[in-house]
Write a protein that holds these residues in place. Structure first.
Motif, PDB file in Angstrom:
ATOM      1  N   ARG A 206      23.116  11.612  32.362  1.00 54.19           N
ATOM      2  CA  ARG A 206      23.175  10.415  31.524  1.00 54.19           C
ATOM      3  C   ARG A 206      22.536   9.228  32.229  1.00 54.19           C
ATOM      4  N   LEU A 207      22.862   9.068  33.511  1.00 54.65           N
ATOM      5  CA  LEU A 207      22.278   7.973  34.271  1.00 54.65           C
ATOM      6  C   LEU A 207      20.835   8.269  34.649  1.00 54.65           C
ATOM      7  N   SER A 208      20.561   9.533  34.986  1.00 55.41           N
ATOM      8  CA  SER A 208      19.239   9.891  35.476  1.00 55.41           C
ATOM      9  C   SER A 208      18.183   9.861  34.380  1.00 55.41           C
ATOM     10  N   GLY A 209      18.604   9.968  33.104  1.00 53.06           N
ATOM     11  CA  GLY A 209      17.634   9.955  32.020  1.00 53.06           C
ATOM     12  C   GLY A 209      16.819   8.681  31.997  1.00 53.06           C
ATOM     13  N   LEU A 210      17.486   7.532  32.168  1.00 54.09           N
ATOM     14  CA  LEU A 210      16.765   6.266  32.200  1.00 54.09           C
ATOM     15  C   LEU A 210      15.912   6.160  33.466  1.00 54.09           C
ATOM     16  N   PHE A 211      16.473   6.600  34.595  1.00 58.90           N
ATOM     17  CA  PHE A 211      15.688   6.581  35.824  1.00 58.90           C
ATOM     18  C   PHE A 211      14.470   7.493  35.708  1.00 58.90           C
ATOM     19  N   LEU A 212      14.609   8.603  34.971  1.00 52.19           N
ATOM     20  CA  LEU A 212      13.475   9.504  34.774  1.00 52.19           C
ATOM     21  C   LEU A 212      12.358   8.792  34.029  1.00 52.19           C
ATOM     22  N   ALA A 213      12.698   8.134  32.933  1.00 47.75           N
ATOM     23  CA  ALA A 213      11.685   7.406  32.171  1.00 47.75           C
ATOM     24  C   ALA A 213      11.026   6.328  33.024  1.00 47.75           C
ATOM     25  N   LEU A 214      11.841   5.601  33.786  1.00 45.52           N
ATOM     26  CA  LEU A 214      11.296   4.559  34.646  1.00 45.52           C
ATOM     27  C   LEU A 214      10.390   5.147  35.723  1.00 45.52           C
ATOM     28  N   THR A 215      10.814   6.269  36.312  1.00 49.53           N
ATOM     29  CA  THR A 215      10.017   6.903  37.358  1.00 49.53           C
ATOM     30  C   THR A 215       8.676   7.372  36.820  1.00 49.53           C
TER      31      THR A 215
END
Length: 429
Positions: A206-215
């Motif tokens: 859930r948290l990593s999904g946004l970080f994935l898009a940002l990355t």
């Protein structure tokens, strides 16, 4: 140290090809699905409240997921690589051959993919504020590449072996670092299959999904320059840009060393509700980071062209001082705003960054392509600074205010009963 060795041995075209491939590997930094950043954010809270069991669950889930991804990607990379038109992808010209393009890409991408799960140990060390130890291990990985490359060039091995030497050091050292951390230093955090649980995996995703898009967006935005130069001009022009960029990358290392520890420290402070400490430390770190990079930039702008002119024998790449000035300005801008990004990452405030970087990616690619055709490679960093100031900078300021707002709903998910004790001055090691 590696630039004069590799450039003299490979030549301008092969060196430029290697730099473009390196940029490609930077673009696929999202291969960890954002789990590395999500893990560090979660572990910072576990460290603050003293919950090693929960931390071990997060670590075990991250290792299992990323190891499976790495094995799958390597299994697909090698058989499918023959189908990719590498000469077209990298605009291969001059002494570089299609075979060189394929093999250098395979070596660099394989090392990168293997390092995806192995580099999780760095996230764990940062989350538990073992910053000095982590930096020393990473420095050892870079240093190990030097004797490997020297050995390959002395033995007159193929260019592929030389490139392999540059990427093998960090992989080997991360293996040793992982053994040290999980077997000796912090065995209570060692990943185990029995600690894998769906609940922890869902929290990470859930948290990593946004970080994935940002990355994904950041990786494309910050690594597109080499590919743009290769296609707008040629591989020799890539070398002319890449050598000063590699020299000035020392400034980027300085930015990371100074600012990344603020991420877990802010997570600790957010958990305890110490917003005043975050604001005060962010102001001080902004000044320290910008001043440190400025002083280092002065040395590079004065000495960089001389270093490039006299440190590389047999290959002419040029030494435009204005290119060094532009690259220094880019890193100074990042140094000044990075502390605010670290606070946002700790709070999980990702949407403002994602919006800013997306706008930067679209505008910078188009503008840099146009600028290269009319102004040459010197214009690239200046265009980047201007567009960054119009897109990412306002988003960073807005996201920071959102992260430290007393009534922030995002911060409320972190908050625990505040301790009456002040935040220790030694929080950042």
């Amino acid at each position: 140290m590696l630039i004069p060795i590799t450039l003299s041995y490979l030549g301008a075209d092969l060196f430029g090809l290697w730099m473009v491939v390196t940029a490609l590997t930077g673009m696929v930094a999202f291969a960890d699905l954002g789990l590395g950043n999500g893990l560090m954010t979660k572990l910072a809270a576990c460290c603050s409240i003293g919950d090693p069991e929960r931390a071990r669950c997060y670590i075990s889930n991250a290792y299992v997921l990323l190891t499976a991804i790495a094995v799958g990607l390597c299994g697909l990379l090698w058989p499918l690589s023959a189908l990719v038109p590498w000469p077209s992808v990298f605009n291969v010209t001059g002494s570089a051959t299609p075979s060189d393009a394929r093999h250098i890409t395979l070596v660099c991408l394989t090392a990168f993919i293997l390092n995806v799960p192995l580099s999780l140990v760095i996230r764990v060390q940062y989350a538990y504020q073992q910053v000095t130890q982590s930096n020393l291990w990473q420095a050892a990985g870079s240093a190990l590449s030097v004797p490997l490359v020297l050995g390959a060039t002395t033995a007159e091995l193929s260019p592929i072996a030389v490139v392999a030497g540059t990427v093998a050091g960090p992989v080997v050292v991360n293996v040793v670092n992982s053994i040290w951390i999980y077997a000796v230093r912090m065995p209570e955090l060692a990943p185990r299959i029995r600690y894998v649980e769906p609940g922890a995996a869902r929290e990470l995703f859930r948290l990593s999904g946004l970080f994935l898009a940002l990355t994904i967006v950041m990786s494309l935005a910050t690594n597109a320059d080499m590919l743009i130069v290769a296609h707008a001009l040629d591989l020799h022009s890539v070398t002319a840009y890449a050598v000063p960029a590699r020299v000035c990358a020392v400034l980027g290392l300085l930015v990371s060393l100074l600012n990344v520890p603020m991420w877990p420290a802010s997570g600790d402070a957010l958990t305890q509700g110490h917003l005043d400490w975050i604001r005060r430390t962010t102001r001080r770190l902004t000044i320290l980071s910008a001043l440190s990079v400025f002083l280092a930039s002065v040395l590079l702008v004065c000495g960089g062209p001389i270093l490039v002119s006299f440190g590389i024998r047999g290959v002419s790449v040029g030494a435009d001082r204005w290119l060094f000035v532009g690259l220094a300005a880019w890193w100074m801008l990042l140094a000044a705003i990075s502390p605010r990004f670290m606070v946002q990452n700790a709070a999980g405030v990702v949407w403002p960054q994602l919006l800013g970087w997306t706008l930067y990616l679209v505008l910078s690619v188009v503008t840099k392509w146009y600028g290269l055709g009319h102004l040459g490679v010197t214009a690239v960093p200046y265009i980047g600074v201007a567009i960054y100031g119009l897109t990412v900078l306002p988003a960073a300021l807005y996201g920071y205010r959102k992260a430290v707002a007393p009534d922030s709903r995002i911060r409320a998910t972190w908050a625990k009963p505040s301790s009456p004790e002040p935040v220790p001055a030694g929080r950042i090691e």
